[in-house]
Each structure stands twice: as C-alpha cells, then as structure tokens.
Motif scaffolding. Structure first.
Motif, PDB file in Angstrom:
ATOM      1  N   PRO A   1       0.896  -1.134   0.096  1.00 11.40           N
ATOM      2  CA  PRO A   1      -0.086   0.057   0.015  1.00 11.40           C
ATOM      3  C   PRO A   1       0.842   1.277  -0.171  1.00 11.40           C
ATOM      4  O   PRO A   1       1.926   1.334   0.377  1.00 11.40           O
ATOM      5  N   ALA A   2       0.167   2.167  -0.472  1.00  9.38           N
ATOM      6  CA  ALA A   2       0.760   3.402  -0.616  1.00  9.38           C
ATOM      7  C   ALA A   2       0.886   4.181   1.014  1.00  9.38           C
ATOM      8  O   ALA A   2      -0.081   4.556   1.470  1.00  9.38           O
TER       9      ALA A   2
ATOM     10  N   ASP B   1       1.773  -6.952   9.968  1.00  8.78           N
ATOM     11  CA  ASP B   1       2.665  -6.599   8.958  1.00  8.78           C
ATOM     12  C   ASP B   1       2.184  -7.448   7.420  1.00  8.78           C
ATOM     13  O   ASP B   1       2.161  -6.855   6.625  1.00  8.78           O
ATOM     14  N   PHE B   2       1.836  -8.664   7.760  1.00  6.57           N
ATOM     15  CA  PHE B   2       1.170  -9.365   6.692  1.00  6.57           C
ATOM     16  C   PHE B   2      -0.034  -8.673   5.913  1.00  6.57           C
ATOM     17  O   PHE B   2      -0.258  -8.536   4.730  1.00  6.57           O
ATOM     18  N   ALA B   3      -0.973  -8.118   6.856  1.00  5.85           N
ATOM     19  CA  ALA B   3      -2.149  -7.345   6.450  1.00  5.85           C
ATOM     20  C   ALA B   3      -1.723  -6.095   5.519  1.00  5.85           C
ATOM     21  O   ALA B   3      -2.066  -5.740   4.563  1.00  5.85           O
ATOM     22  N   ARG B   4      -0.469  -5.429   6.304  1.00  3.01           N
ATOM     23  CA  ARG B   4      -0.222  -4.247   5.496  1.00  3.01           C
ATOM     24  C   ARG B   4       0.247  -4.380   4.227  1.00  3.01           C
ATOM     25  O   ARG B   4      -0.042  -3.637   3.268  1.00  3.01           O
TER      26      ARG B   4
ATOM     27  N   ALA C   1      -8.557  -4.602   6.990  1.00  2.00           N
ATOM     28  CA  ALA C   1      -7.668  -5.775   6.858  1.00  2.00           C
ATOM     29  C   ALA C   1      -6.943  -5.713   8.294  1.00  2.00           C
ATOM     30  O   ALA C   1      -6.861  -7.021   8.933  1.00  2.00           O
ATOM     31  N   THR C   2      -6.530  -4.762   8.894  1.00  2.00           N
ATOM     32  CA  THR C   2      -6.157  -4.526  10.293  1.00  2.00           C
ATOM     33  C   THR C   2      -7.123  -4.936  11.134  1.00  2.00           C
ATOM     34  O   THR C   2      -6.810  -6.005  12.361  1.00  2.00           O
ATOM     35  N   GLY C   3      -8.353  -4.655  11.154  1.00  2.00           N
ATOM     36  CA  GLY C   3      -9.534  -5.067  11.943  1.00  2.00           C
ATOM     37  C   GLY C   3      -9.518  -6.597  12.074  1.00  2.00           C
ATOM     38  O   GLY C   3      -9.776  -7.078  13.022  1.00  2.00           O
ATOM     39  N   LEU C   4      -9.641  -7.110  10.759  1.00  2.00           N
ATOM     40  CA  LEU C   4      -9.739  -8.586  10.697  1.00  2.00           C
ATOM     41  C   LEU C   4      -8.585  -9.104  11.294  1.00  2.00           C
ATOM     42  O   LEU C   4      -9.100 -10.328  11.951  1.00  2.00           O
TER      43      LEU C   4
END
Length: 452
Positions: A7-8, A343-346, A357-360
């Motif tokens: 992500p940006a 970090d995987f989600a990011r 994604a972070t919330g999940l």
C-alpha cells in the motif's frame, strides 16, 4: 513471506518533521490502553472478594472485554478508513475513562460488566488507530520497527497495572485505584486532541468514502488475499497465551497454583512486560530485514510457547522459579510476535482497505484469547476450584492445557495460507528460497561485506 500488494504509505526517505512527537503521543495513548486492558490482571482476587463471585464470573469480566474488543475490530477498521485514526483514538480514551470510573464506583456485577464493555470498546478503537498513524507518518521500510516500538512502550501499561495499581488497591483501596486509571485515560484523550494528527501536513489521506453497502464487498476482497489470511492465523496463534496470562489468570496461577508470594508473582509479571518490550524491536528488525521469513518467526514463537507450557503442566508439583521465569519470557514474546500478523495485512492490501484488513487480523488474536480466558475459568469451576480459596495447581494444569488445541488450529491455518501465499507470489515472479539456501546466501553476503 511477502504479500502481494504494497500500500501507499509514507513514501518518504525518512520520518517528516513532527513525526516523533506524534509517535510519542500515540505511544502514550497505547500505554494507557494497555493499563486499562490489564487493570484486572493482578486484581482478580480483589475483584472476586469485592463482587462476591467465583472464577467463572471473574473470567466473564475479561471475556466480555475481549468479546467487545474483537466484535468491534472490523467496524473500527471501516470507520478508520472513512474518518481517520485520530478521532478514534480520542473516542477510545474517553470510553475507557468512562468505563474505569464506573468500575471504581461499582459494587455489583451488572455495573462491573458494563464497565468492562466500555473499556473493551475503547481498547478496540485505539491500537489499530495508532498503528495507522505510524504508517502515515513514517516511511514503509521503517513501519515494522515503529510498529514494534508502539508495542514496546505499550508494555509499560502492564507495569503500571501490576505495580502502582496493585499498591493503590492494597493501600488507598478499590475506588481510588480505578479513579486514578480513569484520570490517566482522560489525560490521554486531551493529549491526543492537542497533538495527534492523522498524517503530515499536505500529505494525501487514503480515506475510503465508498457507501457502507460496499463495505462487505471490500472485506470479502480483503479476505480473498492469502497474505491477509496468513496474517489472520499468525495473529490467532501467537498472543492468546500471553493475553490470558497477563490479563487475568497469570497472577492467580502463580500465587495460588505455584505458591509464590504476591511480590514474586508481581516480579514475574513485570519480567513478562520487560521481555515483551525488549523482544519487540528485535522482532521488528528481523521482519524488516527478512520479509520472506516472517512466517518462520511466527512458528518459532508458537513452538517455544507450546514446549515451555508442556514442561510446566507436566511437572507433578510446583515448577522451579527458573522454569517459571523462562515460561514468562517465552509467553511474553508472543505479544510482539503477533504484530507480524499486522505486517502481513499491511503488505497484502491497498491503503484504502488497510483499516478493514487490520481489524480482521486483530479479531483473530482476541477471539482466541477470549476462548482461552473463558475456558480457563470454566475449567476451574468444573474441577471445583473456582474461587480463590479453592484454587489448586492440578486444576490450573488442566485449565492451561486448553491452549494446545488453539495452537494446533493456528499452526494448521498458517501452513495452509502460507502455501497459497507463496503460490500467488510465484505468479508474480517472486520465488521464496528454501531456508537453507537463504542462510547460505546471507552468509556469503556477510563474507563479501567483511572482505571489502
């Protein structure tokens, strides 16, 4: 393991002016959040006496708090994508202040449960929002380390809950102790209003303004990313042992089960905090340097926890102090280890879906935690050891053995999602080398640098 999409974020060579001040206030907000989250860690026996309830009900306090936390993670992520993180950090501090004030004056179970609901709601809004602030203010290559630094400073909240809060409980009493926690939360809200900002001046904000009816579709798309699922299972498997230990059951287990003094138990819980804080930056550095080996770090953390707990529960009597200290250290590493899931989600989702994604991801770890906290309380009750007067070591052994099925589920999820993530990376031309080959390559690179 690396995700598919980057992500940006703060696409700058270094942190912009004012970033460290914003980080400091965000870290203070998280310190206060951890203090709120763990404020019953060393007060379980006091709470049992104040409200005249057994282990199952005391466990329900923590379970309800975790349940609210987990249930609100996705809504908080969606709201963060729409409104920005600053508003949510302020709202979280206000909710926690209200919850601790109510707990301070409560003498009955319904009001105490409502208080923990408010604390759980405020807790839910804070951590992921502070992580988003860090992502917005610092360059991507520094985000893993900065994320771990948030966790590092947050552990001081655990110290506050097992040292000065316990001293207040046993000195001034229940009401002044929890009024003090409420005051700290209110102060954090004021600091965030004055200093915290979503992003640097002039920086574009990745706000999601899609209608709410499209939110479900975005979440489904997020879950389709195998890297997201790898983050979910990583966050499931790593933190629940430490969360259950530090939030509620560690102190009774050490005092009533292992026959330690209250000072000895407090010292081990302080060691837990120090170990979690010190290991965080180390894990962050390893993640930044070896992004294709993040899943191995997760599996190593889980293996260490399972082995140490197996040794402790298999012993016929109280464990040696050295073994308990080692257990506390290894369990504590699970907290910063769980950050790898974020970090995987990011790295697996675009910026406009990062909040969801972070919330999940955060849901998974706290779902496992609430299952364990509730399971331990119920297991003690079933064995007739549900009150401080009846706590005994053999009952605690069976109760803490409930961790092993949770680890088994998590490891299975990690292995499956890792294989699918690697398959996706292969289609993008990214080949993950075998561990042996990667080690040889790193050693060769070090020799080459040394020979310059």
């Amino acid at each position: 393991m690396s995700g598919a999409v980057h992500p940006a974020g703060a696409a700058r060579g270094g942190a912009v002016r004012g970033a460290w001040l914003v980080f400091a206030v965000g870290a203070v907000a998280y310190v206060v959040t951890v203090l709120n989250r763990t404020s019953l860690a060393a007060a379980g026996i006091d709470a049992s006496e104040r409200f005249a309830v057994g282990a199952g009900t005391i466990g329900a306090f923590a379970v309800l708090q975790f349940l609210v936390y987990a249930a609100l993670q996705v809504p908080v992520g969606v709201l963060m994508d729409r409104w920005g993180p600053r508003r949510l950090v302020v709202a979280g501090a206000v909710l926690m202040a209200a919850g601790q004030f109510l707990l301070a004056v409560s003498t009955d179970v319904p009001h105490a449960l409502l208080a923990r609901v408010l604390v759980g709601a405020g807790d839910a809004a804070t951590f992921v929002s502070v992580l988003r602030v860090v992502t917005n203010w610092f360059p991507p290559q520094r985000v893993p380390v900065m994320t771990q630094l948030v966790g590092f400073f947050g552990q001081f909240g655990q110290v506050l809950s097992v040292v000065p809060l316990v001293a207040l409980l046993h000195g001034a009493g229940w009401t002044p102790a929890y009024l003090a926690v409420a005051s700290f939360s209110a102060l954090a809200a004021v600091l965030c209003v004055l200093v915290l900002r979503d992003a640097p001046p002039g920086a574009p904000l990745a706000r999601s303004v899609v209608p709410l009816r499209r939110v479900a579709g975005d979440l489904r798309e997020t879950l389709r990313q195998p890297g997201t699922r790898l983050g979910l299972w990583s966050h499931w498997a790593t933190p629940f042992s430490g969360n259950a230990f530090a939030t509620l059951w560690g102190y009774p287990f050490l005092v009533s089960g292992q026959q330690l003094s209250t000072a000895g138990a407090s010292a081990l819980l302080t060691l837990y905090t120090v170990a979690a804080a010190v290991s965080g930056p180390v894990i962050g550095t390893l993640v930044a340097r070896h992004p294709l080996r993040r899943s191995w770090l997760v599996l190593t953390v889980v293996a260490g926890q399972a082995v140490l707990w197996a040794l402790v529960v298999a012993l016929p009597g109280p464990a040696p102090l050295a073994l308990l200290a080692l257990l506390v250290v290894v369990v504590a590493v699970g907290v910063p280890g769980s950050m790898i899931g974020f970090d995987f989600a990011r790295t697996s989702n675009p910026a406009h879906r990062l909040g969801g994604a972070t919330g999940l991801t955060n849901v998974m770890g706290f779902t496992a935690s609430l299952l364990l906290v509730l399971g331990i309380g119920l297991a003690l009750d079933v064995q007739g050891a549900g009150t401080p007067e009846t706590y005994r070591l053999d009952a605690f052994r069976w109760a803490f053995a409930l961790q092993f099925p949770l680890w088994a589920v998590g490891v299975a999820g990690i292995l499956v999602s890792r294989r699918r993530t690697r398959a996706l990376l292969a289609t993008q031309g990214v080949v993950v080398p075998r561990v042996r080959d990667a080690v040889r390559r790193d050693l060769a690179a070090r020799r080459a640098r040394a020979g310059r």
